[in-house]
Each structure stands twice: as structure tokens, then as C-alpha cells.
Design an enzyme around this catalytic site. Structure first.
Site, PDB file in Angstrom:
ATOM      1  CB  SER A  10      -1.335  -0.224   1.665  1.00  0.00           C
ATOM      2  OG  SER A  10      -1.562   1.146   1.435  1.00  0.00           O
ATOM      3  CB  ALA A  13       0.313   8.181   4.654  1.00  0.00           C
ATOM      4  N   GLY A  14      -2.301   6.317   5.731  1.00  0.00           N
ATOM      5  CA  GLY A  14      -3.095   5.595   6.647  1.00  0.00           C
ATOM      6  C   GLY A  14      -3.406   4.463   7.230  1.00  0.00           C
ATOM      7  CG  ASP A  71      -9.695  -4.080  -3.661  1.00  0.00           C
ATOM      8  OD1 ASP A  71      -9.255  -2.938  -3.944  1.00  0.00           O
ATOM      9  OD2 ASP A  71     -10.214  -4.819  -4.373  1.00  0.00           O
ATOM     10  CB  SER A  72     -12.416  -2.422   0.877  1.00  0.00           C
ATOM     11  OG  SER A  72     -11.621  -0.974   0.955  1.00  0.00           O
ATOM     12  CE1 TYR A 156     -18.867   6.601  -3.289  1.00  0.00           C
ATOM     13  CE2 TYR A 156     -16.926   4.639  -2.693  1.00  0.00           C
ATOM     14  CZ  TYR A 156     -17.825   5.345  -3.939  1.00  0.00           C
ATOM     15  OH  TYR A 156     -17.473   5.506  -5.050  1.00  0.00           O
ATOM     16  CG  ASP A 157     -16.470   6.415   6.317  1.00  0.00           C
ATOM     17  OD1 ASP A 157     -16.807   5.269   6.129  1.00  0.00           O
ATOM     18  OD2 ASP A 157     -15.531   6.789   7.087  1.00  0.00           O
ATOM     19  CG  HIS A 182     -15.052  -2.592   5.156  1.00  0.00           C
ATOM     20  ND1 HIS A 182     -15.520  -1.674   5.684  1.00  0.00           N
ATOM     21  CD2 HIS A 182     -14.896  -2.224   4.259  1.00  0.00           C
ATOM     22  CE1 HIS A 182     -15.080  -1.025   5.914  1.00  0.00           C
ATOM     23  NE2 HIS A 182     -14.495  -0.916   4.371  1.00  0.00           N
ATOM     24  NE  ARG A 183      -9.474  -0.420   4.980  1.00  0.00           N
ATOM     25  CZ  ARG A 183     -10.144   0.450   4.744  1.00  0.00           C
ATOM     26  NH1 ARG A 183     -10.863   0.861   6.079  1.00  0.00           N
ATOM     27  NH2 ARG A 183     -10.453   0.256   3.593  1.00  0.00           N
TER      28      ARG A 183
HETATM   29  P1  IMP Z   1      -8.977   0.168  -1.402  1.00  0.00           P
HETATM   30  O1  IMP Z   1      -8.735  -0.935  -0.805  1.00  0.00           O
HETATM   31  O2  IMP Z   1      -7.918   1.873  -1.238  1.00  0.00           O
HETATM   32  O3  IMP Z   1      -9.006  -0.057  -3.366  1.00  0.00           O
HETATM   33  O4  IMP Z   1     -10.812   1.429  -1.244  1.00  0.00           O
HETATM   34  C1  IMP Z   1     -11.605   0.988  -2.594  1.00  0.00           C
HETATM   35  C2  IMP Z   1     -12.987   1.840  -2.080  1.00  0.00           C
HETATM   36  O5  IMP Z   1     -13.724   1.666  -1.602  1.00  0.00           O
HETATM   37  C3  IMP Z   1     -12.442   3.362  -2.175  1.00  0.00           C
HETATM   38  O6  IMP Z   1     -11.380   4.761  -2.615  1.00  0.00           O
HETATM   39  C4  IMP Z   1     -13.076   3.778  -0.555  1.00  0.00           C
HETATM   40  O7  IMP Z   1     -14.133   4.817  -1.881  1.00  0.00           O
HETATM   41  C5  IMP Z   1     -14.227   2.690  -0.097  1.00  0.00           C
HETATM   42  N1  IMP Z   1     -13.916   2.481   1.016  1.00  0.00           N
HETATM   43  C6  IMP Z   1     -13.440   1.556   1.187  1.00  0.00           C
HETATM   44  N2  IMP Z   1     -13.242   1.197   2.601  1.00  0.00           N
HETATM   45  C7  IMP Z   1     -14.701   2.247   3.233  1.00  0.00           C
HETATM   46  C8  IMP Z   1     -15.042   3.106   4.669  1.00  0.00           C
HETATM   47  O8  IMP Z   1     -14.097   2.710   5.408  1.00  0.00           O
HETATM   48  N3  IMP Z   1     -15.234   3.598   4.262  1.00  0.00           N
HETATM   49  C9  IMP Z   1     -15.790   4.989   3.092  1.00  0.00           C
HETATM   50  N4  IMP Z   1     -14.934   4.435   2.288  1.00  0.00           N
HETATM   51  C10 IMP Z   1     -14.514   3.234   1.439  1.00  0.00           C
END
Ligand code: IMP
Length: 197
Positions: A10, A13-14, A71-72, A156-157, A182-183
Site C-alpha cells: 500500500s 499513509a493512513g 482491497d475493499s 462513502y462514510d 469490514h477492514r
Molecule cells: P481500496 O481498498 O483502497 O481500493 O478502496 C476502495 C474504495 O472503497 C475507497 O476508495 C473508498 O471509496 C471505498 N471504501 C473502502 N472502505 C471504506 C470505508 O471504510 N469508508 C468509506 N469508503 C470506503
């Protein structure tokens, strides 16, 4: 075998800070793709697991050390699971304020009145020999009629209200969100696995 050093695919930074805080107390040092100046791996998969594995396996193979990646995304029932793996790209100009407007408009235009949605996260751990482990986390909830902006949050929080709460993810403290997110859930599974080694 106990892992003492792990790579993290990754540049965020967060996320890097979060994973270091979680794994260093287990005696595992974390080096990120950012620390190692390893370029972004393109997310060409169609599932969270595929994209997560693309990142972790590419780096584990290239650098010969175990690597984790995540990935999320947000999956909305009325939009047949969209934006899903395309959550980041769905937002025009990567602006999530515009992304949330688009989401609310597309839901209004759909013939499905359901507000149900979930966030999903897949963390993968890839070993240099090609083997891997997958840890999944998911949080169910609904999409609010309008953005509910708070002091916290990203992406999208502001439109996501987790089941059992009457506030959006953007109104929850980072600690409270991590307990149910989820994370947070996928991370907890990864941590439990690593502590058994
Ligand atoms: P990635 O896993 O960094 O590729 O994130 C994919 C996208 O999913 C991010 O850019 C956010 O738009 C959205 N996303 C993933 N997790 C969250 C969350 O906890 N809150 C809000 N949006 C999220």
C-alpha cells in the site's frame, strides 16, 4: 513459522500507520510499498480477493518476503452490488462527494426501493512460494437518504449507516468504526492468524 518481517502492498499513509500499529506489538516489523518505493500494482481483477491477491502476490514474488494487501469497497443491493470493486473509480474525478451524489441519484433512478448495502474487505497474505491466506470482513447496513456528514471518515462514510446504529460511519470515532468495520474485522482475523504462528 513465525513471521518477523512482513511487506504491505500500500501507498496509503493512513492504512500503513494502522497496520504498523497493529502488527508491531506482535514483534512483526512492517515495510510498505511506499517505504520500498515499489510501484502501484494495477487492480485488474473483478473481485476483492483477486485484486487483493494481485497486489500481495506480485510483491511477495518480486521481493521474496511475505506480503499483505487489502482491497475493499461498498456494495449496494439496489445497484446489484455496485460500485463494489470499482468503488474508488466510480467517484467522478475521485471526488467522493460527487461519488455519493452519483450513488444517491442512481439509487433513486433504479426500480429497487431497497437501501441495503455492505462494505467488504479482503486482506490477503501471500508467501514468496505462491501460497496464500485470505481474511474477509464485512459490515451490513443501509444507505441514508442524504449524506450525514460528521467529523470523521473518508470515501462513502457519510452515506453508510451500519446496522444497529443510527449514525453514519462519518459520525463514529475511528476506534468505534474499527470495532465493527469490514477492514477492522478482516484485520482482526489476520492478527489472530499471525499470533498463532
Ligand atoms: P481500496 O481498498 O483502497 O481500493 O478502496 C476502495 C474504495 O472503497 C475507497 O476508495 C473508498 O471509496 C471505498 N471504501 C473502502 N472502505 C471504506 C470505508 O471504510 N469508508 C468509506 N469508503 C470506503
Amino acid at each position: 513459522m513465525k513471521i518477523t518481517e512482513i511487506l504491505f502492498a500500500s501507498h496509503n499513509a493512513g492504512k500503513i500507520k494502522e497496520i504498523k500499529q497493529m502488527l508491531e506489538p506482535l514483534g512483526i516489523s512492517v515495510k510498505s510499498a511506499e517505504d520500498l518505493e515499489f510501484p502501484d500494482v494495477e487492480e485488474t481483477g473483478t473481485t476483492f480477493a483477486e485484486n487483493s491477491l494481485l497486489k500481495s502476490q506480485t510483491i511477495a514474488k518480486a521481493l521474496g518476503k511475505p506480503c499483505i494487501a487489502d482491497d475493499s469497497g461498498l456494495c449496494v443491493d439496489a445497484l446489484n452490488g455496485a460500485p463494489g470493486v470499482y468503488s474508488a473509480r466510480y467517484a467522478p474525478d475521485r471526488d467522493f462527494d460527487k461519488g455519493m451524489d452519483k450513488l444517491l441519484q442512481e439509487m433513486a433512478a433504479s426500480n429497487n426501493p431497497s437501501r441495503k448495502a455492505h462494505f467488504a474487505c479482503v486482506i490477503s497474505l501471500a508467501y514468496p512460494d505462491g501460497t496464500h491466506k485470505i481474511f474477509e470482513g464485512r459490515v451490513e447496513g443501509h444507505i441514508a437518504e442524504q449524506k450525514i456528514v460528521g467529523a470523521q471518515g473518508f470515501g462513502y462514510d457519510p452515506v453508510f449507516v451500519p446496522d444497529g446504529f443510527d449514525k453514519s460511519f462519518a459520525q463514529m470515532s475511528k476506534e468505534d468504526k474499527n470495532k465493527i468495520s469490514h477492514r477492522g474485522r478482516a484485520m482482526q482475523k489476520l492478527k489472530e492468524y499471525l499470533s498463532t504462528l
